[in-house]
Design an enzyme around this catalytic site. Structure first.
Site, PDB file in Angstrom:
ATOM      1  N   TYR A 201       9.752  -2.528   9.147  1.00  0.00           N
ATOM      2  CA  TYR A 201       9.089  -1.724  10.181  1.00  0.00           C
ATOM      3  C   TYR A 201       9.285  -2.436  11.521  1.00  0.00           C
ATOM      4  O   TYR A 201       8.908  -3.617  11.649  1.00  0.00           O
ATOM      5  CB  TYR A 201       7.585  -1.622   9.919  1.00  0.00           C
ATOM      6  CG  TYR A 201       7.191  -0.911   8.634  1.00  0.00           C
ATOM      7  CD1 TYR A 201       7.131   0.473   8.577  1.00  0.00           C
ATOM      8  CD2 TYR A 201       6.848  -1.640   7.492  1.00  0.00           C
ATOM      9  CE1 TYR A 201       6.748   1.136   7.406  1.00  0.00           C
ATOM     10  CE2 TYR A 201       6.459  -0.985   6.316  1.00  0.00           C
ATOM     11  CZ  TYR A 201       6.409   0.397   6.282  1.00  0.00           C
ATOM     12  OH  TYR A 201       6.027   1.050   5.134  1.00  0.00           O
TER      13      TYR A 201
ATOM     14  N   PRO B 153       3.227   9.067   6.121  1.00  0.00           N
ATOM     15  CA  PRO B 153       4.170   8.338   5.267  1.00  0.00           C
ATOM     16  C   PRO B 153       4.116   6.812   5.416  1.00  0.00           C
ATOM     17  O   PRO B 153       4.588   6.097   4.533  1.00  0.00           O
ATOM     18  CB  PRO B 153       5.532   8.883   5.693  1.00  0.00           C
ATOM     19  CG  PRO B 153       5.322   9.500   7.037  1.00  0.00           C
ATOM     20  CD  PRO B 153       3.909   9.948   7.089  1.00  0.00           C
TER      21      PRO B 153
ATOM     22  N   LYS C 165       2.417   6.042   0.346  1.00  0.00           N
ATOM     23  CA  LYS C 165       1.396   6.234  -0.688  1.00  0.00           C
ATOM     24  C   LYS C 165       1.410   7.595  -1.379  1.00  0.00           C
ATOM     25  O   LYS C 165       0.856   7.755  -2.473  1.00  0.00           O
ATOM     26  CB  LYS C 165      -0.007   6.040  -0.069  1.00  0.00           C
ATOM     27  CG  LYS C 165      -0.303   4.613   0.333  1.00  0.00           C
ATOM     28  CD  LYS C 165      -0.509   3.777  -0.898  1.00  0.00           C
ATOM     29  CE  LYS C 165      -0.521   2.296  -0.636  1.00  0.00           C
ATOM     30  NZ  LYS C 165       0.126   1.515  -1.668  1.00  0.00           N
TER      31      LYS C 165
ATOM     32  N   HIS D 137      11.242  -5.093  -4.885  1.00  0.00           N
ATOM     33  CA  HIS D 137      10.933  -5.798  -3.639  1.00  0.00           C
ATOM     34  C   HIS D 137       9.637  -6.606  -3.731  1.00  0.00           C
ATOM     35  O   HIS D 137       8.716  -6.240  -4.457  1.00  0.00           O
ATOM     36  CB  HIS D 137      10.824  -4.788  -2.483  1.00  0.00           C
ATOM     37  CG  HIS D 137      12.164  -4.232  -2.076  1.00  0.00           C
ATOM     38  ND1 HIS D 137      12.318  -3.315  -1.070  1.00  0.00           N
ATOM     39  CD2 HIS D 137      13.422  -4.510  -2.532  1.00  0.00           C
ATOM     40  CE1 HIS D 137      13.605  -3.030  -0.930  1.00  0.00           C
ATOM     41  NE2 HIS D 137      14.288  -3.735  -1.808  1.00  0.00           N
TER      42      HIS D 137
ATOM     43  N   TYR E 101      -0.695  -2.400  -0.971  1.00  0.00           N
ATOM     44  CA  TYR E 101       0.698  -1.925  -0.864  1.00  0.00           C
ATOM     45  C   TYR E 101       1.352  -1.810  -2.245  1.00  0.00           C
ATOM     46  O   TYR E 101       2.020  -0.816  -2.544  1.00  0.00           O
ATOM     47  CB  TYR E 101       1.505  -2.871   0.036  1.00  0.00           C
ATOM     48  CG  TYR E 101       2.927  -2.403   0.270  1.00  0.00           C
ATOM     49  CD1 TYR E 101       3.182  -1.291   1.071  1.00  0.00           C
ATOM     50  CD2 TYR E 101       4.010  -3.054  -0.322  1.00  0.00           C
ATOM     51  CE1 TYR E 101       4.482  -0.841   1.281  1.00  0.00           C
ATOM     52  CE2 TYR E 101       5.314  -2.624  -0.117  1.00  0.00           C
ATOM     53  CZ  TYR E 101       5.536  -1.515   0.691  1.00  0.00           C
ATOM     54  OH  TYR E 101       6.820  -1.067   0.892  1.00  0.00           O
TER      55      TYR E 101
HETATM   56  P1  RFL Z   1       5.302  18.261  -3.883  1.00  0.00           P
HETATM   57  O1  RFL Z   1       6.326  17.184  -4.135  1.00  0.00           O
HETATM   58  O2  RFL Z   1       5.265  18.892  -2.571  1.00  0.00           O
HETATM   59  O3  RFL Z   1       5.530  19.353  -5.025  1.00  0.00           O
HETATM   60  C1  RFL Z   1       4.890  20.611  -4.971  1.00  0.00           C
HETATM   61  C2  RFL Z   1       5.745  21.608  -5.710  1.00  0.00           C
HETATM   62  O4  RFL Z   1       5.090  22.858  -5.741  1.00  0.00           O
HETATM   63  C3  RFL Z   1       6.025  23.883  -5.435  1.00  0.00           C
HETATM   64  N1  RFL Z   1       5.291  25.064  -4.929  1.00  0.00           N
HETATM   65  C4  RFL Z   1       4.979  26.133  -5.681  1.00  0.00           C
HETATM   66  N2  RFL Z   1       5.247  26.440  -6.960  1.00  0.00           N
HETATM   67  C5  RFL Z   1       4.782  27.625  -7.444  1.00  0.00           C
HETATM   68  N3  RFL Z   1       4.067  28.495  -6.690  1.00  0.00           N
HETATM   69  C6  RFL Z   1       3.775  28.249  -5.399  1.00  0.00           C
HETATM   70  N4  RFL Z   1       3.088  29.124  -4.670  1.00  0.00           N
HETATM   71  C7  RFL Z   1       4.241  27.013  -4.842  1.00  0.00           C
HETATM   72  N5  RFL Z   1       4.132  26.419  -3.620  1.00  0.00           N
HETATM   73  C8  RFL Z   1       4.770  25.256  -3.693  1.00  0.00           C
HETATM   74  C9  RFL Z   1       6.976  23.234  -4.439  1.00  0.00           C
HETATM   75  O5  RFL Z   1       8.230  23.900  -4.378  1.00  0.00           O
HETATM   76  C10 RFL Z   1       7.079  21.822  -5.017  1.00  0.00           C
HETATM   77  O6  RFL Z   1       8.139  21.718  -5.958  1.00  0.00           O
HETATM   78  O7  RFL Z   1       3.822  17.727  -4.194  1.00  0.00           O
HETATM   79  P2  RFL Z   1       3.288  16.580  -5.218  1.00  0.00           P
HETATM   80  O8  RFL Z   1       3.823  16.809  -6.601  1.00  0.00           O
HETATM   81  O9  RFL Z   1       1.837  16.523  -4.987  1.00  0.00           O
HETATM   82  O10 RFL Z   1       3.979  15.229  -4.721  1.00  0.00           O
HETATM   83  C11 RFL Z   1       3.623  14.656  -3.483  1.00  0.00           C
HETATM   84  C12 RFL Z   1       4.827  13.902  -2.886  1.00  0.00           C
HETATM   85  O11 RFL Z   1       5.947  14.770  -2.859  1.00  0.00           O
HETATM   86  C13 RFL Z   1       4.518  13.380  -1.476  1.00  0.00           C
HETATM   87  O12 RFL Z   1       3.216  12.858  -1.423  1.00  0.00           O
HETATM   88  C14 RFL Z   1       5.504  12.267  -1.061  1.00  0.00           C
HETATM   89  O13 RFL Z   1       6.805  12.773  -0.876  1.00  0.00           O
HETATM   90  C15 RFL Z   1       5.021  11.590   0.222  1.00  0.00           C
HETATM   91  N6  RFL Z   1       5.949  10.559   0.708  1.00  0.00           N
HETATM   92  C16 RFL Z   1       5.985   9.297   0.147  1.00  0.00           C
HETATM   93  N7  RFL Z   1       5.191   9.001  -0.904  1.00  0.00           N
HETATM   94  C17 RFL Z   1       5.295   7.788  -1.518  1.00  0.00           C
HETATM   95  O14 RFL Z   1       4.511   7.511  -2.455  1.00  0.00           O
HETATM   96  N8  RFL Z   1       6.214   6.840  -1.142  1.00  0.00           N
HETATM   97  C18 RFL Z   1       7.057   7.073  -0.083  1.00  0.00           C
HETATM   98  O15 RFL Z   1       7.924   6.242   0.184  1.00  0.00           O
HETATM   99  C19 RFL Z   1       6.931   8.309   0.638  1.00  0.00           C
HETATM  100  N9  RFL Z   1       7.710   8.580   1.684  1.00  0.00           N
HETATM  101  C20 RFL Z   1       6.813  10.853   1.771  1.00  0.00           C
HETATM  102  C21 RFL Z   1       7.673   9.829   2.261  1.00  0.00           C
HETATM  103  C22 RFL Z   1       6.837  12.127   2.363  1.00  0.00           C
HETATM  104  C23 RFL Z   1       7.687  12.368   3.414  1.00  0.00           C
HETATM  105  N10 RFL Z   1       7.711  13.689   3.938  1.00  0.00           N
HETATM  106  C24 RFL Z   1       8.912  14.443   3.971  1.00  0.00           C
HETATM  107  C25 RFL Z   1       6.468  14.415   4.079  1.00  0.00           C
HETATM  108  C26 RFL Z   1       8.506  10.055   3.318  1.00  0.00           C
HETATM  109  C27 RFL Z   1       8.482  11.317   3.932  1.00  0.00           C
HETATM  110  C28 RFL Z   1       9.333  11.506   5.154  1.00  0.00           C
HETATM  111  C1  PHB Z   2      11.188   5.206   2.286  1.00  0.00           C
HETATM  112  O1  PHB Z   2      11.976   4.375   1.818  1.00  0.00           O
HETATM  113  O2  PHB Z   2      11.404   6.431   2.219  1.00  0.00           O
HETATM  114  C2  PHB Z   2       9.941   4.760   2.966  1.00  0.00           C
HETATM  115  C3  PHB Z   2       9.770   3.414   3.293  1.00  0.00           C
HETATM  116  C4  PHB Z   2       8.600   3.017   3.918  1.00  0.00           C
HETATM  117  C5  PHB Z   2       7.616   3.952   4.204  1.00  0.00           C
HETATM  118  C6  PHB Z   2       7.796   5.283   3.861  1.00  0.00           C
HETATM  119  C7  PHB Z   2       8.962   5.693   3.242  1.00  0.00           C
HETATM  120  O3  PHB Z   2       6.469   3.552   4.819  1.00  0.00           O
END
Ligand code: RFL
Ligand code: PHB
Length: 398
Positions: free
Chosen positions: A200, A292, A296, A72, A383
């Site tokens: 958005y 979110p 990032k 994109h 971004y």
């Molecule tokens: P994670 O992915 O939460 O992984 C942590 C892992 O640790 C395990 N764990 C344990 N293992 C052993 N012992 C324990 N006591 C433990 N406790 C937990 C868990 O099971 C898991 O497997 O953390 P990490 O690696 O720091 O990664 C971070 C990302 O997952 C997170 O920042 C993103 O998902 C945030 N996020 C987005 N980030 C982006 O860069 N681009 C996006 O488009 C984006 N969209 C989003 C998002 C997060 C969202 N939610 C659900 C919060 C959209 C959403 C809706």
């Molecule tokens: C996504 O595609 O999951 C998504 C898109 C835009 C955002 C966050 C997550 O700001």
């Protein structure tokens, strides 16, 4: 068991760190409390920055990514029933890439397993001791017996609900927290995206986000109040609200269809500083959470892993701990830039108060973004991703 670095958590932070350490000949054991299926199917992020894609490509993990990712040039914003494309790369030539977090995690697990590197799923009762010594220990149970890992360092990659962030004594690390009174209700649906890139919609009643995972899969979000229950949102209500918030005079309405995943995530900003204590290093969501908006979180997890793996590389290669000591100071400025960006996007795109003055100020900013090349360049710079800080590698390369 004995290894140089014990990694707690097999999310993006732990898996990328493990992979980068392996490529430098540093041995690690990853301990994950969930099953492989659970970790690979968890629906979350989807937007990768250019430096994240460059890193994964450099690490030999680019094949599936480049085959499947949607590339994109920016995103759309919609307000006052009008749609505007923000072309954020007109000068930089950089991009964002839509590639699900589950895919990133899958690629990393495959790489780990084919390199024969230890990755333990389903670990119970994980605990960490000795972080104020140079002999930290991780223990866990496989349901029958307890196992012990002796390491030089522990990488806390266990996310925002993990144990590692709670290990340092009270008061040793500062915590900066901002909670928002809203959450995102997210869905995956079998429908076609309404625009070619994510959108958005800053509707007066709240934000809707219309993203995608492929030509027939959409990822969409609705701003909802913080304590919303998923059971109060049957499919019909979700579509009704997505349709209402995204109504425009210049595009047909959204396609509706089967919703096959739904979840709610609170909006929250948090930073732990410093991101290290003794022989413990915190990475990714264990160290900081961003709302979110702006996508990032996953990207920050990768940049932390990059900084720490280079610092550990310097330590094991030269015996010099200077870069390890500077881990937090090196990683944090980029974390704060992402926090700043996400906070700004969050406040402009969401309805966070009933104040009519606030709404007009938000509209004024949206108009600037829609009409000014300078504003779009500035948005694009962050971004698409600020460079990952890699001081040691940069130094050794020159
Ligand atoms: P994670 O992915 O939460 O992984 C942590 C892992 O640790 C395990 N764990 C344990 N293992 C052993 N012992 C324990 N006591 C433990 N406790 C937990 C868990 O099971 C898991 O497997 O953390 P990490 O690696 O720091 O990664 C971070 C990302 O997952 C997170 O920042 C993103 O998902 C945030 N996020 C987005 N980030 C982006 O860069 N681009 C996006 O488009 C984006 N969209 C989003 C998002 C997060 C969202 N939610 C659900 C919060 C959209 C959403 C809706
Ligand atoms: C996504 O595609 O999951 C998504 C898109 C835009 C955002 C966050 C997550 O700001």
């Amino acid at each position: 068991m004995r290894c140089q670095v014990a990694i707690v958590g097999a999310g993006p932070a732990g898996l990328v760190l493990g992979h980068m350490l392996h490529l430098q000949g540093i041995d690690s054991i990853i301990v994950e409390r969930r099953t492989r299926d659970y970790v690979e199917q968890r629906v979350r992020a989807g937007v990768l920055e250019q430096p994240s894609v460059d890193l994964l490509t450099d690490l030999g993990l680019g094949e599936r990514l480049h085959d499947r990712a949607l590339v994109h040039n920016g995103f759309y914003i919609r307000f006052d029933r009008e749609t505007h494309h923000l072309n954020l790369n007109s000068r930089s030539g950089r991009h964002s890439y839509v590639y699900g977090q589950a895919e990133v995690v899958h690629d990393l697990i495959e790489a780990r397993i084919s390199a024969g590197q230890p990755l333990i799923f389903g670990a119970d009762e994980v605990s960490v001791t000795g972080i104020d010594t140079d002999r930290p220990v991780v223990t866990f149970s496989d349901g029958q017996q307890t196992h012990r890992i002796d390491a030089d360092f522990v990488a806390g990659c266990d996310g925002s609900q993990g144990i590692c962030r709670t290990l340092p004594p009270a008061g040793a690390l500062a915590r900066f927290v901002r909670s928002y009174p809203v959450a995102w209700l997210g869905i995956l649906a079998h429908t076609a995206p309404v625009t070619a890139e994510g959108m958005y919609c800053a509707h007066p009643d709240g934000l809707s986000v219309h993203s995608m995972r492929g030509p027939r899969i959409t990822r969409q979000y609705l701003q909802v109040p913080a304590h919303t229950e998923l059971q109060d949102w049957p499919d019909e209500r979700i579509w009704q609200e997505l349709l209402r918030r995204s109504e425009s005079d210049d595009h047909p309405p959204l396609e509706t269809g089967e919703i096959f995943d739904r979840s709610i995530a609170l909006l929250r900003s948090e930073v732990t500083a410093p991101m290290q204590y003794g022989s413990l290093f915190l990475l990714g969501d264990a160290a900081h959470i961003v709302p979110p908006t702006g996508a990032k979180g996953l990207n920050l997890a990768l940049s932390d892993a990059c900084v720490l793996s280079h610092a550990l590389g310097a330590y094991y290669c030269t015996g010099n701990s200077e870069f390890l000591d500077a881990y937090s100071a090196t990683a944090l400025p980029r974390v704060w830039q992402a926090q700043n960006f996400s906070a700004k996007l969050t406040s402009v795109l969401h309805r966070l108060s009933d104040d009519p003055m606030e709404y007009e100020l938000r509209r004024a900013q949206l108009r600037r973004w829609a009409s000014s090349d300078a504003e779009q360049d500035a948005l694009g710079e962050v971004y698409f991703g600020l460079p990952f800080p890699t001081p040691w590698r940069a130094e050794t390369r020159t």
